[in-house]
Structure formats: C-alpha cells, structure tokens
Design an enzyme around this catalytic site. Sequence first.
Site, PDB file in Angstrom:
ATOM      1  N   GLY A 133       0.831  -1.201   0.000  1.00 19.67           N
ATOM      2  CA  GLY A 133       0.000   0.000   0.000  1.00 19.67           C
ATOM      3  C   GLY A 133       0.861   1.244   0.000  1.00 19.67           C
ATOM      4  O   GLY A 133       2.064   1.175   0.269  1.00 19.67           O
ATOM      5  N   CYS A 181       5.308  -6.081   1.412  1.00 19.27           N
ATOM      6  CA  CYS A 181       5.658  -4.654   1.436  1.00 19.27           C
ATOM      7  C   CYS A 181       4.972  -3.942   2.616  1.00 19.27           C
ATOM      8  O   CYS A 181       5.288  -4.243   3.758  1.00 19.27           O
ATOM      9  CB  CYS A 181       5.329  -4.015   0.090  1.00 19.27           C
ATOM     10  SG  CYS A 181       6.190  -2.468  -0.153  1.00 19.27           S
ATOM     11  N   TYR A 182       4.012  -3.056   2.380  1.00 22.42           N
ATOM     12  CA  TYR A 182       3.364  -2.395   3.504  1.00 22.42           C
ATOM     13  C   TYR A 182       2.728  -3.425   4.451  1.00 22.42           C
ATOM     14  O   TYR A 182       2.728  -3.255   5.671  1.00 22.42           O
ATOM     15  CB  TYR A 182       2.295  -1.412   3.019  1.00 22.42           C
ATOM     16  CG  TYR A 182       1.510  -0.772   4.160  1.00 22.42           C
ATOM     17  CD1 TYR A 182       1.984   0.377   4.783  1.00 22.42           C
ATOM     18  CD2 TYR A 182       0.330  -1.351   4.619  1.00 22.42           C
ATOM     19  CE1 TYR A 182       1.295   0.945   5.842  1.00 22.42           C
ATOM     20  CE2 TYR A 182      -0.366  -0.793   5.681  1.00 22.42           C
ATOM     21  CZ  TYR A 182       0.119   0.357   6.291  1.00 22.42           C
ATOM     22  OH  TYR A 182      -0.559   0.907   7.340  1.00 22.42           O
ATOM     23  N   HIS A 194       7.750  -7.361  -4.061  1.00 25.97           N
ATOM     24  CA  HIS A 194       6.450  -7.799  -4.585  1.00 25.97           C
ATOM     25  C   HIS A 194       6.556  -9.117  -5.348  1.00 25.97           C
ATOM     26  O   HIS A 194       7.000  -9.141  -6.491  1.00 25.97           O
ATOM     27  CB  HIS A 194       5.878  -6.719  -5.513  1.00 25.97           C
ATOM     28  CG  HIS A 194       5.448  -5.510  -4.770  1.00 25.97           C
ATOM     29  ND1 HIS A 194       4.183  -5.367  -4.243  1.00 25.97           N
ATOM     30  CD2 HIS A 194       6.124  -4.395  -4.417  1.00 25.97           C
ATOM     31  CE1 HIS A 194       4.090  -4.217  -3.606  1.00 25.97           C
ATOM     32  NE2 HIS A 194       5.254  -3.599  -3.689  1.00 25.97           N
ATOM     33  N   GLU A 231       4.152 -10.773  -6.532  1.00 23.90           N
ATOM     34  CA  GLU A 231       3.054 -10.920  -7.491  1.00 23.90           C
ATOM     35  C   GLU A 231       3.364 -10.365  -8.880  1.00 23.90           C
ATOM     36  O   GLU A 231       2.701 -10.695  -9.845  1.00 23.90           O
ATOM     37  CB  GLU A 231       1.782 -10.263  -6.935  1.00 23.90           C
ATOM     38  CG  GLU A 231       1.803  -8.736  -6.812  1.00 23.90           C
ATOM     39  CD  GLU A 231       2.453  -8.222  -5.518  1.00 23.90           C
ATOM     40  OE1 GLU A 231       3.250  -8.971  -4.918  1.00 23.90           O
ATOM     41  OE2 GLU A 231       2.175  -7.079  -5.126  1.00 23.90           O
ATOM     42  N   GLY A 241     -21.835  -8.116 -25.491  1.00 24.83           N
ATOM     43  CA  GLY A 241     -20.466  -8.327 -25.012  1.00 24.83           C
ATOM     44  C   GLY A 241     -20.345  -9.638 -24.250  1.00 24.83           C
ATOM     45  O   GLY A 241     -21.345 -10.320 -23.991  1.00 24.83           O
ATOM     46  N   VAL A 242     -19.108  -9.970 -23.861  1.00 21.55           N
ATOM     47  CA  VAL A 242     -18.840 -11.241 -23.189  1.00 21.55           C
ATOM     48  C   VAL A 242     -19.565 -11.339 -21.846  1.00 21.55           C
ATOM     49  O   VAL A 242     -20.206 -12.346 -21.541  1.00 21.55           O
ATOM     50  CB  VAL A 242     -17.325 -11.393 -22.880  1.00 21.55           C
ATOM     51  CG1 VAL A 242     -17.017 -12.792 -22.411  1.00 21.55           C
ATOM     52  CG2 VAL A 242     -16.495 -11.012 -24.065  1.00 21.55           C
ATOM     53  N   ASP A 243     -19.478 -10.280 -21.043  1.00 20.44           N
ATOM     54  CA  ASP A 243     -19.972 -10.369 -19.669  1.00 20.44           C
ATOM     55  C   ASP A 243     -21.484 -10.622 -19.604  1.00 20.44           C
ATOM     56  O   ASP A 243     -21.936 -11.544 -18.920  1.00 20.44           O
ATOM     57  CB  ASP A 243     -19.636  -9.093 -18.881  1.00 20.44           C
ATOM     58  CG  ASP A 243     -18.165  -8.735 -19.005  1.00 20.44           C
ATOM     59  OD1 ASP A 243     -17.385  -9.629 -19.360  1.00 20.44           O
ATOM     60  OD2 ASP A 243     -17.821  -7.570 -18.766  1.00 20.44           O
ATOM     61  N   LYS A 285     -11.984 -10.868 -15.798  1.00 22.17           N
ATOM     62  CA  LYS A 285     -12.385 -11.016 -17.208  1.00 22.17           C
ATOM     63  C   LYS A 285     -11.952 -12.354 -17.829  1.00 22.17           C
ATOM     64  O   LYS A 285     -12.738 -13.019 -18.490  1.00 22.17           O
ATOM     65  CB  LYS A 285     -11.768  -9.866 -18.010  1.00 22.17           C
ATOM     66  CG  LYS A 285     -12.269  -9.768 -19.417  1.00 22.17           C
ATOM     67  CD  LYS A 285     -13.493  -8.915 -19.438  1.00 22.17           C
ATOM     68  CE  LYS A 285     -14.035  -8.688 -20.820  1.00 22.17           C
ATOM     69  NZ  LYS A 285     -15.215  -7.822 -20.737  1.00 22.17           N
TER      70      LYS A 285
END
Length: 509
Positions: A51, A78-79, A165, A167, A221-223, A365
């Site tokens: 953060g 990290c934070y 990090h 990730e 659309g896809v969603d 997504k």
Amino acid sequence: MILIIDFGSQFNQLIARRVREAQVYCQIEPPTILVEKIRDLQPRGIILSGGPSSIYEENSPRVDPAIFELNIPVLGICYGLQFMVDALGGEVQKATKREYGFAEFTTDSDSGLFDKVKKVSQCWMSHGDSIVKAPAGFEIIGSTDNTRIAAVTHAGKKLFGLQFHPEVHHTPEGRRMLRNFLFTVCNCKQTWTMKSFAKTAVAQVRETVGDKKVILGLSGGVDSSVAAVLIHQAIGQKLTCIFVDNGVMRKNETAKLKQVLKQHLHINIRFVSAKQKFLLALKGISDPERKRKIIGKIFMDVFEAEAKKIKGAEFLAQGTLYPDVIESVSAFGGPTAVIKSHHNVGGLPKKMKLKLVEPLKFLFKDEVRLLGKALGLPDELIWRQPFPGPGLAIRIIGEVTAKRLSILREVDAVLLEEIKAGGYYKKLWQSFAVLLPLKSVGVMGDKRTYENIVALRAVTSKDAMTADWAKLPHALLGRISNRIINEVTGVNRVVYDISSKPPSTIEWE
Ligand code: XMP
C-alpha cells in the site's frame, strides 16, 4: 480460500490473479474487516497487501492485530509486512535510500515459503520505509544489498513477510513463493475451476431467485452474454433478456446475437429496435459528452419501458465483474476524475425497485471467458473485443447520421475481417476504425475525389487503464487500407493512429 487484505496497492488485483491462477479461490477485503467475519470466512491463509502509506503516519490503514492470533498463516507483502512488524513489536523506519525497481534477493532458506526457490534471484522493490528490527521470535530469511531485512518468518506461528512484490512478473521466483505459501504453508487444494464455479453459481442463482422472474440487459459483449447463459441454466424461461438496438452497433451485430443466444441456446430475448429514437436524439449533436449522455438516457428509458412489460419480475441481472466491485469498496480508491462518462445501467435497479443478481461479481475477465467456455458458448462470443456502450456514435467524430454510420459500419467490417484473417483479433485489446469530420482530395480512375478520411486504431492492453498502439505489420495495414478505399464508397484516405494511453485514450471521444 485465501483472504487478501487490501492496503491500497496498485498490485492488489495481481495478487488475487496469481492465487486464482493457482486454482485457489480468494477474496479481497478492506482492512476494516472484523475478525469475526474472518473467522466465518475460514480462510486457509491471509495475505496482507502492499500500500502507499507509511505505517508511522497518522491514520495509516490497519487491520485488527487479532488476526495474528487466529492460527491462520499470514503473508505480509511490502506495507503488509511493515504493518505486521509494527503490530508485533518490531520497528519500521524511513529508509535512508528509497528502493524502487530491480534488486538482487538472496536467501539461505530452502523450506516453507522458499521451497525450491533459487538462492539468488531478481526481485521487484517499491518502498520508502524499511524494517530495522524484526519482532521477537522472527528470523531474517532473506536480504538485498539495500535492505537487510527483506524477508522474515515466525516459523512457529506460520507468519511470513516479504519486502518486495512476489506478485509482479519482474520477480521471476515470486510465483513459486506464492504457490509455496498456498500449498506448502496453507495446505490449499486446487478446487477453483470454472466448471466447479459454474455448478455452484447456477445453484446459488436458483436459491436466490426461487421461482421469481429475472430481467437482464444484453449488450452483446462477453460479460452479459455469459451472465445470461449461466442464469438461463439456473432458471430457464424465467429469465428474459432485453437487447436494445440503439442503431450504433456494428454490422450484423443483432443477427449474430439472435443466432447464437436465441436460436442455438434458446434464451428468451426481446429485441427492441429503437434506432430511430437514438438517431433523432443525436441529430445535430457533435459534443462527445452530450452524445454519451443522450445515448445513456435513451437506453435507460427504452429499457425501463420494455422491462415494465415483463410482469412480476423481481430481479435485475448484471454482468458486473470483480474489478468493479473491488474498486467500489477499496479503502483508498477515492473518486477519480471523470474523463469520459461511461454508459452503464447502474441507476436502473433503484429506479425500478428491482433486486440485483450479479453472478460474475467475483470473477476477473479472463475467468469469465473460461466460464463462458465451460458453459458451452462459442469462441466467437467469448473472444469479443470490448465495445463501448455508445458504440459507433463515439467513433464518428462530429454529427452522427445514418449515412456516416453506414460508411463506418462497412469500414469496420473490412478492418475486422482482415484483423481476424491475419490472426491478430485475440492478440489485440481492441481494433476499430474512426470516421473523421474531414475530407481530403484523392484520385480514383483518373477522376478527382473529395471524400472522407478514416483512422484505424489498434491497441494492446491488459486492462484498458494503459494501452500501447499495436505495431501491426505494414503489409497488413496496407491490405486493410486498400480494401477500405476500394470497397467502401465515401472513403479515399486511411491513416493509422500511433498514440498510446496515456496521454491519449483508446476511443477518440
Ligand atoms: P478509453 O477511451 O477511456 O476507454 O481509453 C477505455 C475502455 O473503455 C471502453 N469504453 C467504454 N465502455 N461504455 C463502455 O461500456 C462506454 O461508454 C465506454 N467508453 C469507453 C473503451 O472501448 C476501452 O476499452
């Protein structure tokens, strides 16, 4: 499941993505979450995110330190690590040297978090504060040149912390560290697949909705398509979808949707043709924001009028995705400046007194695409590039007329055909054409022409927040240009947009 506490890092969604990719379910919650709720959720592990704050600042975000007493493994990043150190009696200080970017991480530990991790590897740092004293019971298990305490653990309590990090892909061993946390430390099982999600989600929709009716706004659309198929599997004909043809769709859009969702999958869809209404309202309007507002407003009116015809409907279904949910609950995501007013149906449920069903609200997504596949949707619908609500209206610079729409539709169709034939459709975030309010001189068959200019736009992006113009091969661009000028009457010049976002945006309006 894994619980991720959101301390406001821009990489939070990435942590969640990594966990989900490892087929473990995770949920992001704000630091204000109550310990009782954590107990109810029964996570196998907790990840404290990074953060932007400093732990010694007034009002820096904190989660109840009782989480360290729950007997649940915790990984602070990290934070998140600095919070853990501070909460457990260690010491964090402003670093003499800020560390941002690559660093060489060295560890002598080869178990737990660092099982099969290289002893020396690259890591990505982004911090101004450092740990100067680890809390009692902790040992230091890794460092970089600048940061003596870059990794710590309290083995007995299964608490871990990384200053860098894991990730981001700039930390190549990070993925293994996260997987070690999930599987070696927390004993998670790989149960999160879209097949299993579909089963649970269908059952959940059935339970929430009972024998009541549901309305869903289908955009093509896809969603919304995936949401429709999922809800249809749960409640069949009690779902009614409404598709509003606003006249600013692409070529053959409505026909394709009818074919796949209505004829092939037997979903109950009402097609409302409101082309004239939209076109009339857009007459003489060239300001982008006014176009957007007009289209949004008429959409709501048409949708509401149609929905009222469906007697006894109690629910409105929406294809809301997880990033929208996270953004709206993020502890630090203040209101961002309105660059463009996005067209959405957010105001509808309140106005129509309907309850919301959002079966995709915990998905990203790419997971929605996998879910679509698991539910049997054809690739053609699953792999659609995003298309804005106000459609071609914001790709016609200046006034939107039937004539200009028809020109852009033809141009767009040629462009997409070539992009698909060249194998670029899935690789690009978006590829489309923009009709400019300019004419230029040309020569065709020895005759002078004075016709429209179209701009081609093709971008690569991960999330539309930033985008780069696509370096398409010249031969492909040449083919597209030739075909457009030869096949579409009214166009005699094609240009390629080579701007990135920021400072430009993806759409031109
Ligand atoms: P910009 O142009 O802001 O667009 O870089 C970012 C992404 O959002 C899409 N977009 C919209 N999507 N309603 C939508 O549903 C809208 O009003 C809208 N405006 C832009 C755009 O296509 C790109 O993917």
